[in-house]
Design a protein around this motif. Structure first.
Motif, PDB file in Angstrom:
ATOM      1  N   TYR A   1       1.765   7.060  -6.715  1.00 27.21           N
ATOM      2  CA  TYR A   1       0.763   7.994  -7.228  1.00 27.21           C
ATOM      3  C   TYR A   1       0.978   9.399  -6.683  1.00 27.21           C
ATOM      4  N   ALA A   2       1.427   9.506  -5.445  1.00 25.32           N
ATOM      5  CA  ALA A   2       1.706  10.827  -4.876  1.00 25.32           C
ATOM      6  C   ALA A   2       2.813  11.507  -5.684  1.00 25.32           C
TER       7      ALA A   2
ATOM      8  N   GLY B   1       0.799   3.944  -2.956  1.00 22.96           N
ATOM      9  CA  GLY B   1       0.399   5.297  -2.558  1.00 22.96           C
ATOM     10  C   GLY B   1       1.475   6.320  -2.900  1.00 22.96           C
ATOM     11  N   CYS B   2       2.717   6.001  -2.579  1.00 21.54           N
ATOM     12  CA  CYS B   2       3.825   6.926  -2.851  1.00 21.54           C
ATOM     13  C   CYS B   2       4.019   7.118  -4.355  1.00 21.54           C
TER      14      CYS B   2
ATOM     15  N   LEU C   1       0.835  -1.211   0.000  1.00 24.60           N
ATOM     16  CA  LEU C   1       0.000   0.000   0.000  1.00 24.60           C
ATOM     17  C   LEU C   1       0.865   1.254   0.000  1.00 24.60           C
TER      18      LEU C   1
END
Lengths: 212, 10
Positions: free
Chosen positions: A72-73, A69-70, A65
């Motif tokens: 896409y960030a 998440g990173c 996760l």
């Protein structure tokens, strides 16, 4: 889990965090290939679809996760928040030349012809070459910020450590996955030239710049 | 064990 796997994962995590912090703190993504970052976002998305189908451990789930998440960030920071600082002219690698052959190869050479398997294989192949737009950008501009080289070093080190992990697993668990090993070798080899420059220049306090 | 390792590594 062995020491190579763990340090490999942590090195990978360090790379991702270094890049995010570099962009966030400097409020700029100059010198960073947005294309490579999009490719990594695709890599994690297609590989971690198994989050929906199987649970391994809390460590496994949380790392997956965090990586997704990173990724896409990072893409968001480059293409939306700090878009004005994005150096699109130098980020001119044609990613279709990577995605199309890699997609074809994943359909042809995989462990089983099932959608999730093909996507997993695709992500392994794509990861091995996803850094090329970034390396291409550095060769084009002829230089890289030191913090960017730390990012690249951690990212290259991660797959090299995974190679040791696979040797370990082969000896102690009798396990090996040819697709992952070959792709991992290719991925590590792509960094060799950079590793050399990192050791001979950056670690001696010089900025990474290529001869014209 | 191929499938399992698939999900176990990152």
């Amino acid at each position: 889990m062995n020491v190579f796997r763990l340090t490999g994962d942590l090195s990978h995590l360090a790379a991702i965090i270094i890049l995010l912090l570099k962009i966030w703190k400097s409020r700029s993504c100059a010198g960073i290939s947005g294309k490579s970052q999009i490719l990594f976002a695709i890599v994690f998305t297609t590989r971690y679809l198994d989050l929906l189908t199987s649970f391994i451990s809390l460590y496994n789930t949380s790392m997956k996760l965090i990586y997704v998440g990173c990724a896409y960030a990072t893409v968001y920071l480059i293409y939306v928040k700090f878009r004005a600082t994005y150096d699109g002219n130098h980020d001119s690698f044609r990613v279709e030349f990577l995605i199309v052959p890699v997609g074809g190869l994943a359909v042809l050479i995989n462990h089983s012809f099932a959608p999730l398997e093909i996507l997993w294989t695709f992500s392994i192949y794509l990861e091995s070459v996803a850094i090329l737009p970034q390396l291409f950008m550095i060769s084009k501009t002829g230089e890289a910020e030191t913090i960017t080289t730390h990012y690249l070093f951690c990212l290259g080190l991660y797959r090299a450590l995974y190679l040791f992990n696979w040797v370990w697993r082969f000896y102690f668990e009798g396990f090996f996955d040819m697709i992952a090993i070959v792709a991992g070798l290719v991925q590590t080899v792509l960094y060799c030239d950079f590793f050399y420059l990192y050791v001979t220049k950056v670690l001696k306090g010089k900025k990474l710049s290529l001869p014209a | 064990a191929i499938g399992q390792t698939r999900h176990d590594e990152l």
